[in-house]
Design an enzyme around this catalytic site. Structure first.
Site, PDB file in Angstrom:
ATOM      1  N   GLY A  47      -2.332  -9.041  -4.953  1.00 50.71           N
ATOM      2  CA  GLY A  47      -2.822  -9.308  -3.598  1.00 50.71           C
ATOM      3  C   GLY A  47      -3.739 -10.503  -3.442  1.00 50.71           C
ATOM      4  O   GLY A  47      -3.749 -11.158  -2.408  1.00 50.71           O
ATOM      5  N   ASP A 103      -8.157  -9.097  -2.522  1.00 49.51           N
ATOM      6  CA  ASP A 103      -7.640  -9.358  -1.176  1.00 49.51           C
ATOM      7  C   ASP A 103      -8.356  -8.512  -0.135  1.00 49.51           C
ATOM      8  O   ASP A 103      -8.765  -9.000   0.911  1.00 49.51           O
ATOM      9  CB  ASP A 103      -6.117  -9.123  -1.116  1.00 49.51           C
ATOM     10  CG  ASP A 103      -5.694  -7.760  -1.671  1.00 49.51           C
ATOM     11  OD1 ASP A 103      -6.558  -7.004  -2.179  1.00 49.51           O
ATOM     12  OD2 ASP A 103      -4.490  -7.443  -1.606  1.00 49.51           O
ATOM     13  N   ASP A 106     -10.751  -1.365   0.594  1.00 49.18           N
ATOM     14  CA  ASP A 106     -10.503  -0.264   1.527  1.00 49.18           C
ATOM     15  C   ASP A 106     -11.449   0.883   1.167  1.00 49.18           C
ATOM     16  O   ASP A 106     -12.571   0.945   1.653  1.00 49.18           O
ATOM     17  CB  ASP A 106      -9.024   0.127   1.436  1.00 49.18           C
ATOM     18  CG  ASP A 106      -8.631   1.164   2.459  1.00 49.18           C
ATOM     19  OD1 ASP A 106      -9.465   1.521   3.307  1.00 49.18           O
ATOM     20  OD2 ASP A 106      -7.480   1.648   2.423  1.00 49.18           O
ATOM     21  N   LYS A 134     -12.551  -3.381   4.865  1.00 44.71           N
ATOM     22  CA  LYS A 134     -12.307  -2.372   5.900  1.00 44.71           C
ATOM     23  C   LYS A 134     -13.503  -1.440   5.977  1.00 44.71           C
ATOM     24  O   LYS A 134     -14.099  -1.128   4.948  1.00 44.71           O
ATOM     25  CB  LYS A 134     -11.076  -1.528   5.533  1.00 44.71           C
ATOM     26  CG  LYS A 134      -9.765  -2.115   5.919  1.00 44.71           C
ATOM     27  CD  LYS A 134      -8.669  -1.074   5.758  1.00 44.71           C
ATOM     28  CE  LYS A 134      -7.309  -1.708   5.837  1.00 44.71           C
ATOM     29  NZ  LYS A 134      -6.231  -0.719   5.654  1.00 44.71           N
ATOM     30  N   PHE A 156      -3.768  -1.134   9.055  1.00 45.55           N
ATOM     31  CA  PHE A 156      -3.019  -1.688   7.931  1.00 45.55           C
ATOM     32  C   PHE A 156      -2.619  -3.123   8.242  1.00 45.55           C
ATOM     33  O   PHE A 156      -2.010  -3.398   9.272  1.00 45.55           O
ATOM     34  CB  PHE A 156      -1.771  -0.839   7.634  1.00 45.55           C
ATOM     35  CG  PHE A 156      -1.218  -1.106   6.277  1.00 45.55           C
ATOM     36  CD1 PHE A 156      -1.822  -0.566   5.142  1.00 45.55           C
ATOM     37  CD2 PHE A 156      -0.118  -1.931   6.097  1.00 45.55           C
ATOM     38  CE1 PHE A 156      -1.336  -0.835   3.873  1.00 45.55           C
ATOM     39  CE2 PHE A 156       0.371  -2.201   4.826  1.00 45.55           C
ATOM     40  CZ  PHE A 156      -0.235  -1.649   3.725  1.00 45.55           C
ATOM     41  N   VAL A 157      -2.987  -4.036   7.345  1.00 46.07           N
ATOM     42  CA  VAL A 157      -2.719  -5.465   7.579  1.00 46.07           C
ATOM     43  C   VAL A 157      -1.857  -6.037   6.456  1.00 46.07           C
ATOM     44  O   VAL A 157      -1.852  -5.520   5.340  1.00 46.07           O
ATOM     45  CB  VAL A 157      -4.038  -6.278   7.677  1.00 46.07           C
ATOM     46  CG1 VAL A 157      -4.821  -5.887   8.917  1.00 46.07           C
ATOM     47  CG2 VAL A 157      -4.891  -6.118   6.429  1.00 46.07           C
ATOM     48  N   ARG A 169       3.740 -10.910   1.725  1.00 45.93           N
ATOM     49  CA  ARG A 169       2.641 -11.625   1.075  1.00 45.93           C
ATOM     50  C   ARG A 169       2.641 -13.112   1.439  1.00 45.93           C
ATOM     51  O   ARG A 169       1.624 -13.779   1.403  1.00 45.93           O
ATOM     52  CB  ARG A 169       2.743 -11.507  -0.448  1.00 45.93           C
ATOM     53  CG  ARG A 169       2.552 -10.100  -0.990  1.00 45.93           C
ATOM     54  CD  ARG A 169       2.362 -10.164  -2.500  1.00 45.93           C
ATOM     55  NE  ARG A 169       2.600  -8.887  -3.156  1.00 45.93           N
ATOM     56  CZ  ARG A 169       1.695  -7.931  -3.292  1.00 45.93           C
ATOM     57  NH1 ARG A 169       0.489  -8.092  -2.794  1.00 45.93           N
ATOM     58  NH2 ARG A 169       1.981  -6.811  -3.917  1.00 45.93           N
TER      59      ARG A 169
HETATM   60  P1  IMP Z   1      -9.126   0.508  -2.404  1.00 42.57           P
HETATM   61  O1  IMP Z   1      -9.127   0.903  -3.845  1.00 42.57           O
HETATM   62  O2  IMP Z   1      -8.931   1.677  -1.499  1.00 42.57           O
HETATM   63  O3  IMP Z   1     -10.328  -0.304  -2.012  1.00 42.57           O
HETATM   64  O4  IMP Z   1      -7.818  -0.323  -2.181  1.00 42.57           O
HETATM   65  C1  IMP Z   1      -7.732  -1.682  -2.392  1.00 42.57           C
HETATM   66  C2  IMP Z   1      -6.279  -2.091  -2.506  1.00 42.57           C
HETATM   67  O5  IMP Z   1      -5.467  -1.348  -1.581  1.00 42.57           O
HETATM   68  C3  IMP Z   1      -6.098  -3.532  -2.116  1.00 42.57           C
HETATM   69  O6  IMP Z   1      -6.234  -4.380  -3.231  1.00 42.57           O
HETATM   70  C4  IMP Z   1      -4.687  -3.529  -1.549  1.00 42.57           C
HETATM   71  O7  IMP Z   1      -3.750  -3.696  -2.582  1.00 42.57           O
HETATM   72  C5  IMP Z   1      -4.505  -2.153  -0.964  1.00 42.57           C
HETATM   73  N1  IMP Z   1      -4.729  -2.121   0.495  1.00 42.57           N
HETATM   74  C6  IMP Z   1      -5.721  -1.489   1.167  1.00 42.57           C
HETATM   75  N2  IMP Z   1      -5.622  -1.666   2.493  1.00 42.57           N
HETATM   76  C7  IMP Z   1      -4.535  -2.464   2.676  1.00 42.57           C
HETATM   77  C8  IMP Z   1      -3.916  -3.038   3.853  1.00 42.57           C
HETATM   78  O8  IMP Z   1      -4.339  -2.866   5.010  1.00 42.57           O
HETATM   79  N3  IMP Z   1      -2.817  -3.806   3.628  1.00 42.57           N
HETATM   80  C9  IMP Z   1      -2.308  -4.035   2.388  1.00 42.57           C
HETATM   81  N4  IMP Z   1      -2.867  -3.533   1.265  1.00 42.57           N
HETATM   82  C10 IMP Z   1      -3.963  -2.737   1.401  1.00 42.57           C
HETATM   83 MG    MG Z   2      -4.548  -5.203  -4.255  1.00 43.92          MG
END
Ligand code: IMP
Ligand code: MG
Length: 183
Positions: A47, A103, A106, A134, A156-157, A169
């Site tokens: 990402g 990238d 979340d 986010k 979701f983006v 991508r």
């Molecule tokens: P986290 O571990 O929940 O913080 O997730 C982070 C990873 O989830 C990012 O590196 C992305 O690969 C994926 N991700 C989270 N939200 C999105 C979104 O809105 N679009 C695309 N990928 C996302």
């Molecule tokens: Mg990622």
């Protein structure tokens, strides 16, 4: 950018021009903060590839880069709750000043685990740069984001490196998916 990308299921959240302006601001800030340091950017694949490529070209320092590939989402749109290392760093980070480049943050789970893993390798410092953040509740409140491009709505983006099941991508902008069922 000459190419027009059109998809009726996407609504532009940040244009290529807006992203480029913000990335340059982050790069200038990083260049000031890391003058005379042994800086290594660690891109989290896949990402962060586009963000990293653009960001490092705005950082006027003698830096290096390395990559890790981790899997937490496994083509799903919700966190699987675990982080698997698919590809580790090529070089040691002992004594180096590290910026992990993501990238999007979340839940924060991916970065929290990465900080645990990389934190035991003797780096001089480890900071986090993410293009997007986010406002979703963090699983781990201790996660500190040092450089953030944009705070975004909890939607979701895709685009500018971010994918939905591996696609989108290559979009030069960041778009909100209007109807996730139609992806
Ligand atoms: P986290 O571990 O929940 O913080 O997730 C982070 C990873 O989830 C990012 O590196 C992305 O690969 C994926 N991700 C989270 N939200 C999105 C979104 O809105 N679009 C695309 N990928 C996302
Ligand atoms: Mg990622």
């Amino acid at each position: 950018m000459a190419t027009e990308f059109t998809d009726s299921n996407l609504e532009t959240l940040y244009s290529a021009a807006q992203i480029s302006e913000r990335v340059a601001e982050l790069g200038a800030e990083i260049a000031r903060d890391y003058a005379a340091k042994d800086l290594v950017f660690i891109g989290i694949l896949k990402g962060s590839c586009i963000f990293l490529a653009d960001l490092i070209r705005t950082v006027d320092l003698r830096l290096t880069i390395d990559f890790m590939a981790v899997s937490s989402y496994k083509d799903e749109k919700v966190s699987s709750g675990d982080v698997e290392i698919l590809k580790d760093l090529t070089n040691p980070i002992r004594g180096k000043d590290v910026i992990i480049c993501e990238d999007i943050v979340d839940t924060g789970l991916t970065l929290f685990r990465l900080l645990e893993i990389l934190g035991s390798r003797g780096a001089n410092s480890i900071k986090i740069a993410t293009l997007l953040d986010k406002p979703a509740p963090r699983l781990k409140k201790e996660l500190k984001i040092d450089y953030c491009g944009f705070q975004i709505p909890n939607k979701f983006v895709v685009g500018y490196g971010l994918d939905a099941a591996g696609r989108y991508r290559n979009l030069p902008f960041i778009g909100v998916v209007k109807n996730p069922d139609e992806l």
